[in-house]
Design a protein around this motif. Structure first.
Motif, PDB file in Angstrom:
ATOM      1  N   LEU A 457       0.837  -1.195   0.000  1.00 15.71           N
ATOM      2  CA  LEU A 457       0.000   0.000   0.000  1.00 15.71           C
ATOM      3  C   LEU A 457       0.874   1.248   0.000  1.00 15.71           C
ATOM      4  O   LEU A 457       1.805   1.370   0.799  1.00 15.71           O
ATOM      5  N   VAL A 458       0.568   2.191  -0.876  1.00 21.91           N
ATOM      6  CA  VAL A 458       1.269   3.470  -0.943  1.00 21.91           C
ATOM      7  C   VAL A 458       0.494   4.535  -0.178  1.00 21.91           C
ATOM      8  O   VAL A 458       1.033   5.239   0.675  1.00 21.91           O
ATOM      9  N   THR A 459      -0.787   4.663  -0.469  1.00 17.12           N
ATOM     10  CA  THR A 459      -1.659   5.602   0.243  1.00 17.12           C
ATOM     11  C   THR A 459      -3.095   5.263  -0.097  1.00 17.12           C
ATOM     12  O   THR A 459      -3.380   4.335  -0.861  1.00 17.12           O
ATOM     13  N   GLY A 460      -4.015   6.021   0.463  1.00 18.24           N
ATOM     14  CA  GLY A 460      -5.430   5.805   0.187  1.00 18.24           C
ATOM     15  C   GLY A 460      -6.252   6.875   0.866  1.00 18.24           C
ATOM     16  O   GLY A 460      -5.735   7.789   1.516  1.00 18.24           O
ATOM     17  N   ALA A 461      -7.565   6.770   0.735  1.00 20.46           N
ATOM     18  CA  ALA A 461      -8.500   7.665   1.410  1.00 20.46           C
ATOM     19  C   ALA A 461      -9.900   7.118   1.192  1.00 20.46           C
ATOM     20  O   ALA A 461     -10.132   6.253   0.330  1.00 20.46           O
ATOM     21  N   GLY A 462     -10.830   7.638   1.969  1.00 22.98           N
ATOM     22  CA  GLY A 462     -12.229   7.255   1.828  1.00 22.98           C
ATOM     23  C   GLY A 462     -13.113   8.471   1.708  1.00 22.98           C
ATOM     24  O   GLY A 462     -12.705   9.603   1.985  1.00 22.98           O
ATOM     25  N   ILE A 463     -14.353   8.220   1.277  1.00 22.11           N
ATOM     26  CA  ILE A 463     -15.345   9.289   1.222  1.00 22.11           C
ATOM     27  C   ILE A 463     -16.695   8.704   1.595  1.00 22.11           C
ATOM     28  O   ILE A 463     -17.082   7.627   1.117  1.00 22.11           O
ATOM     29  N   ASN A 464     -17.378   9.368   2.491  1.00 19.43           N
ATOM     30  CA  ASN A 464     -18.743   9.023   2.848  1.00 19.43           C
ATOM     31  C   ASN A 464     -19.641   9.547   1.729  1.00 19.43           C
ATOM     32  O   ASN A 464     -19.717  10.756   1.498  1.00 19.43           O
ATOM     33  N   GLY A 465     -20.329   8.630   1.030  1.00 17.77           N
ATOM     34  CA  GLY A 465     -21.120   9.048  -0.124  1.00 17.77           C
ATOM     35  C   GLY A 465     -22.169  10.085   0.211  1.00 17.77           C
ATOM     36  O   GLY A 465     -22.495  10.948  -0.624  1.00 17.77           O
ATOM     37  N   ALA A 466     -22.706  10.036   1.425  1.00 14.85           N
ATOM     38  CA  ALA A 466     -23.699  11.032   1.823  1.00 14.85           C
ATOM     39  C   ALA A 466     -23.080  12.419   1.973  1.00 14.85           C
ATOM     40  O   ALA A 466     -23.784  13.427   1.909  1.00 14.85           O
ATOM     41  N   GLN A 467     -21.762  12.481   2.175  1.00 15.87           N
ATOM     42  CA  GLN A 467     -21.061  13.756   2.342  1.00 15.87           C
ATOM     43  C   GLN A 467     -20.403  14.209   1.036  1.00 15.87           C
ATOM     44  O   GLN A 467     -19.491  15.035   1.050  1.00 15.87           O
ATOM     45  N   ARG A 468     -20.879  13.683  -0.092  1.00 14.94           N
ATOM     46  CA  ARG A 468     -20.230  13.942  -1.382  1.00 14.94           C
ATOM     47  C   ARG A 468     -20.169  15.431  -1.722  1.00 14.94           C
ATOM     48  O   ARG A 468     -19.229  15.890  -2.371  1.00 14.94           O
ATOM     49  N   ASP A 469     -21.181  16.189  -1.315  1.00 14.65           N
ATOM     50  CA  ASP A 469     -21.201  17.626  -1.592  1.00 14.65           C
ATOM     51  C   ASP A 469     -20.782  18.455  -0.387  1.00 14.65           C
ATOM     52  O   ASP A 469     -20.249  19.551  -0.540  1.00 14.65           O
ATOM     53  N   SER A 470     -21.048  17.928   0.824  1.00 12.42           N
ATOM     54  CA  SER A 470     -20.742  18.682   2.033  1.00 12.42           C
ATOM     55  C   SER A 470     -20.639  17.732   3.208  1.00 12.42           C
ATOM     56  O   SER A 470     -21.550  16.927   3.439  1.00 12.42           O
ATOM     57  N   MET A 471     -19.546  17.841   3.967  1.00 12.12           N
ATOM     58  CA  MET A 471     -19.430  17.047   5.185  1.00 12.12           C
ATOM     59  C   MET A 471     -20.328  17.588   6.285  1.00 12.12           C
ATOM     60  O   MET A 471     -20.630  16.882   7.251  1.00 12.12           O
ATOM     61  N   ALA A 472     -20.771  18.815   6.146  1.00 13.73           N
ATOM     62  CA  ALA A 472     -21.631  19.425   7.157  1.00 13.73           C
ATOM     63  C   ALA A 472     -23.114  19.224   6.861  1.00 13.73           C
ATOM     64  O   ALA A 472     -23.946  19.392   7.757  1.00 13.73           O
ATOM     65  N   ALA A 473     -23.458  18.883   5.625  1.00 14.94           N
ATOM     66  CA  ALA A 473     -24.864  18.725   5.234  1.00 14.94           C
ATOM     67  C   ALA A 473     -25.019  17.466   4.392  1.00 14.94           C
ATOM     68  O   ALA A 473     -25.282  17.537   3.182  1.00 14.94           O
ATOM     69  N   PRO A 474     -24.851  16.281   5.007  1.00 14.24           N
ATOM     70  CA  PRO A 474     -24.937  15.037   4.230  1.00 14.24           C
ATOM     71  C   PRO A 474     -26.349  14.796   3.708  1.00 14.24           C
ATOM     72  O   PRO A 474     -27.341  15.233   4.300  1.00 14.24           O
TER      73      PRO A 474
END
Length: 683
Positions: A457-474
């Motif tokens: 593994l070199v690197t990675g990351a994740g994303i919450n699909g509900a937060q695709r536009d805003s982490m404050a307004a999923p």
């Protein structure tokens, strides 16, 4: 910082080239420890240990270096503190180790959270107190690793008048996305919760008072993990301790590690902060450069002295002529988690690195990854909630071969490389995705595939699909609708050798790093089109300018009377066990760690255990149970603290339970339980 100051700084940097830099302050003093109290305006006293240069000359004034933590200065951190602050005291600084309110020897009730308004208000008073001591020259620096790095940045953003420079190690200013409660915006539980929830209940060493006025407020203070679970999206709660990072005006020396989960703050600050910023990024994990599990290790305290000499003593040690960034370019190594030196080379850089050229690779049909225009296609992935054990607890540490987690991921491989490919920076990923459920997470891993099949593994990351536009307004996903996702992978430094392949792996789970979404599903990745799914790598020349010589670690002094038992050290990284019930489609991960230390007043034993359970057929019923125990053996009695954390879920609710118990000689003298259902908020 004013334009005039910046102009003078630039002029100083230009002119000082003509002058020989002064060496850092030499170790010409002895060390004298002094324990004292710092009074707060509300009458609470904070405990401080001052590491003072012995035998200052009459009228001599010196600066202070503040390290401000809940991690107990008189027992848990006493040995580490001595090795750090005695070094600085010998070189003409007063090291000030302060326990925050409600922890260790300090008075008061623990705050309701880490990085609280109370913690920061107290810190301003502490800094002012240090600046007005008879031995002080009126200037204060702040330093620390992890928590101490976090609050050094936070206090620098508050700009108390006497704070003139900071040094932050393994720290970030992004509390929701990058701290250990919601990694990449997805709920996370690890041993930090066990440690802090139980530490709230412990009085200070060495008396460990059981007086009700001391032990009562601590044992009854609500566990922080409960508070964090009630804030499952970004917003005011997470932003309250912060000010915009671009407003930082206090000079900052930042140290990070490629195997540390907080490394992204450094490039962000290099790009946004106008004040002087100097950065070191090595191959280290969550530790100081002279104490990391991964090397090459090096001395950092000498560089700290150079930094603080300049800003606190007015000695031109040449720090303004240093490379802005000294960074370790990692070369390929086999996928092994053991402590080791990582092959590579140091390079001196600007930021972004000189010669950076974007290298875009497209996800193609037949699981190819090429620079060609993307062909149309659609790949399906069945969600397996137990996927991800081999990807670790967070985006840090060295890991084992990624093939087991790759087995439940979509894979896209480049052809064997004709030449070496070096990257340095944050790879960026664009995806076109859909899911047949209303909640889904996506995780992207960038790996190096060796000719013999091993995957590092070199690197990675994740994303919450509900937060695709805003982490404050999923917002829920609409099943079947295609969404664009855009995310940076975490900071990477790597050289892919000739003949190796570059791999992008996509999954919808990384357990136990992140809590699984609750619905069985199949997700899709769309290939081709105007917004093709792709990764853009920050390619750089394989070799960069060499930095000035980096010193090997110097011996670290230890205080008399404190020794580790059976190796001592911290409970982390501990031991992993993975159990799979293939017929029942259930997976269990067990982590446990322990440590033991002897002090002049007795022996301390600490053990922790976390058990993570997930059901692939019913991901809504995931669960983690954690146990932590502290045993403090004193001359005439034994005190035992126990913490029990139990977090489980169904499709709509988290079920939280925590019990904190104190025993004397095996008899329970105090216990309290918190139990509460908490609605899932797009997690």
């Amino acid at each position: 910082m004013s334009i005039r100051f910046l102009a003078l700084w630039a002029l100083s940097a230009a002119l000082s080239i003509a002058y020989a830099a002064l060496p850092p302050s030499a170790p010409t003093y002895g060390v004298r420890l002094e324990k004292s109290w710092i009074p707060m305006k509300d009458g609470v006293r904070l405990a401080v240990t001052l590491y003072r240069p012995a035998k200052l000359k009459s009228g001599e004034r010196v600066p202070a270096l503040l390290e401000y933590l809940p991690y107990r200065k008189d027992d848990d951190e006493a040995a580490r503190d001595y090795g750090t602050h005695a070094y600085f005291a010998k070189r003409g600084f007063v090291g000030a180790r302060v326990d925050i309110r409600g922890f260790g020897a300090s008075e008061g009730t623990p705050p309701e959270r880490e990085y609280s308004a109370q913690e920061q208000q107290d810190a301003e008073e502490v800094i002012a107190w240090l600046a007005h001591q008879p031995w002080s020259n009126g200037k204060v620096g702040m330093l620390g690793i992890s928590w101490g790095g976090f609050n050094s940045i936070q206090m620098a953003l508050r700009k108390p008048p006497a704070l003139k420079a900071i040094l932050a190690v393994a720290a970030t200013e992004e509390l929701f996305k990058e701290d250990v409660h919601y990694i990449d915006g997805v709920f996370h539980v690890d041993e930090f919760e066990l440690t802090m929830d139980l530490d709230q209940g412990r009085p200070g060493a060495p008396d460990f008072s059981l007086d009700e006025t001391v032990i009562g407020p601590r044992m009854d203070s609500a566990p922080w993990s409960l508070n964090y679970m009630k804030h499952q999206r970004d917003g005011a709660f997470w932003r309250a301790p912060l000010r915009p990072i671009g407003t930082l005006q206090v000079p900052a020396f930042l140290i990070g590690g490629m195997q540390d989960g907080y490394r992204d703050s450094i490039p962000r600050m290099l790009e946004k902060v106008k004040a002087p910023v100097k950065a070191w990024i090595g191959p280290w994990n969550h530790g100081f450069p002279n104490g990391s599990d991964y090397g090459p290790s090096c001395e950092w305290r000498d560089q700290a002295v150079r930094w603080f000499d300049y800003w606190l003593k007015g000695r031109d040690t040449g720090v303004l002529e240093d490379p802005r960034v000294v960074i370790y370019q990692q070369h390929w190594h086999a996928p092994e988690s053991q402590s080791q030196d990582i092959p590579g080379e140091w390079r001196a850089e600007t930021w972004p690195p000189a010669g950076t050229t974007p290298m875009t690779l497209y996800l193609q049909p037949e699981h190819r990854l090429t620079a060609d225009s993307a062909a149309a296609g659609r790949d399906l992935l069945r969600y397996v909630p137990s996927t991800g054990v081999e990807a670790g607890f967070w985006w840090g540490e060295l890991l084992t071969d990624q093939r087991p987690v790759d087995a439940f991921s979509l894979l896209y491989d480049s052809p064997a490389l004709d030449d070496e490919v070096a990257i340095l920076g944050l790879p960026h990923v664009n995806l076109q995705v859909a899911a047949d459920a209303r909640l889904a997470d996506w995780f992207v891993r960038l790996s190096d595939v060796a000719p013999d099949g091993r995957v590092t593994l070199v690197t990675g990351a994740g994303i919450n699909g509900a937060q695709r536009d805003s982490m404050a307004a999923p917002k829920d996903l609409v099943p079947g609708q295609v969404y664009p996702l855009s995310l940076d992978l975490h900071l990477a430094s790597w050289v892919f050798p000739k003949g190796h392949r570059i791999r992008i792996a996509l999954s919808n789970a990384l357990w136990p790093m992140n809590w699984p979404t609750p619905y069985p599903m199949t997700t899709s990745v769309m290939l081709g089109g105007d917004a093709a799914s792709r990764v853009t790598l920050p390619r750089v020349p394989v070799h960069g300018p060499a930095p000035p010589a980096i010193a090997a670690p110097e011996p670290v002094e230890v205080p008399a009377g404190i020794t580790g038992i059976g190796g001592g050290g911290a409970a982390w990284p501990g031991e992993w066990t993975v159990l799979r019930d293939e017929a029942g489609q259930r997976s269990t991960v067990i982590w446990q760690g322990k440590t033991a230390v002897s002090y002049p007043w007795g022996r301390f034993d600490h053990s922790e255990k976390l058990t993570y359970d997930v059901d692939d057929a019913h991901p809504e019923v995931a669960r983690v149970q954690g146990d932590s125990e502290y045993i403090q053996a004193l001359k005439d009695h034994v005190l035992t603290w126990r913490g029990r954390l139990d977090v489980s879920s169904n499709a709509h609710t988290f079920f939280y339970k925590y019990t904190r118990t104190l025993l004397r000689d095996g008899e329970v003298i105090r216990t309290k339980t918190w139990k509460e259902p908490i609605p899932r908020d797009h997690q």
